[in-house]
Motif scaffolding. Structure first.
Motif: not given
Length: 478
Positions: A354-366
């Motif tokens: 649900r939340q983007p966190g500090q790493s990974g695709l979702m974090m980078e996209m945002l």
């Protein structure tokens, strides 16, 4: 003959003049030249740190403040600037350590004491939330019986039945312009309806602009409701043939975030196949707690449940939109790995995290940003990374794209075309936070898929300052 030290002081003074005019980029440039001429002067670094804070380049601000502290361990401004920057990127424990030092060196600083107290509260709150965190929390919609929720007979606004209508939206806009709110029942109805709609959409929505249609792509609006209305006044209201895509950061900072979110959500409900919303880095819990949206929901609608439902709907939003297989639109930018493809975005299960966190695709996209230099670099924000023109070129060529369209950063002209035309930034919050002299912009796209840029100026709004509902410790940054 003028010495390099005298030249450096002169450049600092130029930077100070630019800072007074709210021209933060020019201020940073002048302070940088001063540092190049004399890299031992502490005030050059603390001044540049403050200008970088204004530009939201918090990672660079932390670096400058740290350098100032290295040069002079007793420099209070260095600790102060670093604490503010770390607070802004949610590194509250790091900020708390610096606030303690500021107070030790200057115990009479009332503002620093207030910020220390607020930061301490946030650290304790975050620890508490982490301690009670469960893997799959129950929905805030549980036990919410809308049918049993009565709208008082003296409510003077339009009534919302089972479907959204243009008449309701027009009435809602007038209420908001007059400083009124809609009934809490209608807030719940709108958010729940849109949550269900966007949950069913793919992580990357794929759409086309057909004959007889047009699409307008907007960047950050950040709770600037009156400027959002100006977009619709200048460019026309949404309809089935006039499509809109809002590319994240609808809320926070500006003090009409609930009005912006409810208007965008109402249009999404009315035109689910022609009105699109991408998630931004401010459609996340930690940012909303810091930058005002959570506080605004509570202040205006007197219920924790309103924010919690918005939070659930934000986590259901798509992360990207692919326009005609030619333009990838996402809030932040590209990735730390050249092997990431459009298929990887398609396969990303955003509902699992649900939340983007500090790493990974979702974090980078945002969170990521473009840089002029080739390759990848450390983030000027202190979160994510920066990507160069070669990274953008490889991604576009690999995926058959004309360009990547992103938002996430102020641009003085409202937009900027970078990376040999393959990276476009669009920002739709003019005179951002009432502290910058930037224009706003949006992009119109027709069936020929040409990008037509439109700039617009800020319009007057009622005398409520930005961040009116945000963390008190951030107010001095506005």
């Amino acid at each position: 003959m003028v010495s390099s030290i005298e030249e450096a002081v002169a450049m600092k003074e130029k930077g100070n003049e630019a800072f007074k005019k709210h021209d933060w980029p020019a201020a940073v440039e002048c302070y940088t030249k001063a540092i190049e001429l004399n890299d031992k002067e502490v005030s050059f670094y603390t001044n540049r740190a403050q200008a970088n804070i204004k530009l939201e380049s918090y990672g660079l601000a932390v670096s400058d403040a740290t350098k100032a502290i290295e040069l002079d361990p007793n420099n209070v401004k260095g600790y102060y600037r670093r604490a503010v920057a770390n607070s802004a990127i949610l590194r509250h424990s790091d900020a708390l350590r610096d606030w303690k030092i500021v107070l030790k060196k200057n115990p009479g600083d009332k503002n620093a004491r207030l910020q220390f107290q607020e930061c301490d509260k946030v650290v304790k709150r975050d620890a508490f939330l982490k301690a009670i965190e469960v893997e799959e929390p129950s929905s805030a919609a549980e036990g919410l019986d809308l049918d049993a929720m009565a709208v008082e007979p003296d409510y003077d606004g339009a009534r919302l039945e089972k479907e959204m209508t243009e008449d309701f939206i027009k009435d809602m806009i007038q209420r908001f312009k007059g400083g009124k709110r809609i009934h809490k029942k209608y807030v719940f109805q709108i958010v729940l309806a849109v949550k269900e709609l966007v949950y069913e959409e793919p992580t990357m929505v794929e759409m086309e602009v057909k004959e007889g249609q047009s699409l307008t792509v907007c960047g950050d609006t950040h709770g600037q409701f009156y400027d959002l209305l100006e977009i619709f006044r200048l460019n026309g209201a949404p309809s089935e043939s006039h499509m809109y895509l809002f590319n994240g950061d609808f809320v926070d900072r500006g003090s009409w975030s609930t009005e912006v979110a409810l208007l965008l959500y109402s249009y999404k409900w009315l035109y689910p196949k022609s009105f699109f919303l991408n998630r931004g880095n401010h459609e996340t819990d930690d940012m909303n707690r810091m930058y005002g949206f959570e506080g605004e929901c509570r202040a205006k609608y007197k219920a924790d449940r309103v924010f919690k439902l918005f939070s659930e709907s934000f986590s259901a939003l798509p992360l990207a939109t692919l326009i005609g297989a030619k333009y990838l639109v996402l809030h932040g930018g590209l990735f730390s790995d050249d092997n990431v493809s459009l298929d990887d975005i398609r396969k990303l299960n955003r509902h699992k995290q649900r939340q983007p966190g500090q790493s990974g695709l979702m974090m980078e996209m945002l969170w990521t940003d473009p840089q002029k230099e080739p390759g990848r670099g450390l983030s000027k924000r202190g979160v994510g990374l920066q990507f160069g023109p070669d990274v953008t070129k490889r991604f576009c060529e690999k995926n058959g794209l004309n360009a990547v369209i992103r938002s996430h950063e102020v641009r003085m002209d409202g937009y900027e075309v970078e990376h040999d035309g393959r990276c476009v930034t669009v920002f739709s919050a003019p005179k951002y936070c009432d502290s910058m002299e930037n224009k706003g912009a949006y992009i119109n796209i027709g069936p020929d898929y040409k990008l037509n840029y439109v700039q617009f100026e800020a319009v007057p709004h009622p005398p409520i300052r930005p961040m009116a509902y945000g963390a008190p410790g951030l107010l001095n940054m506005m």
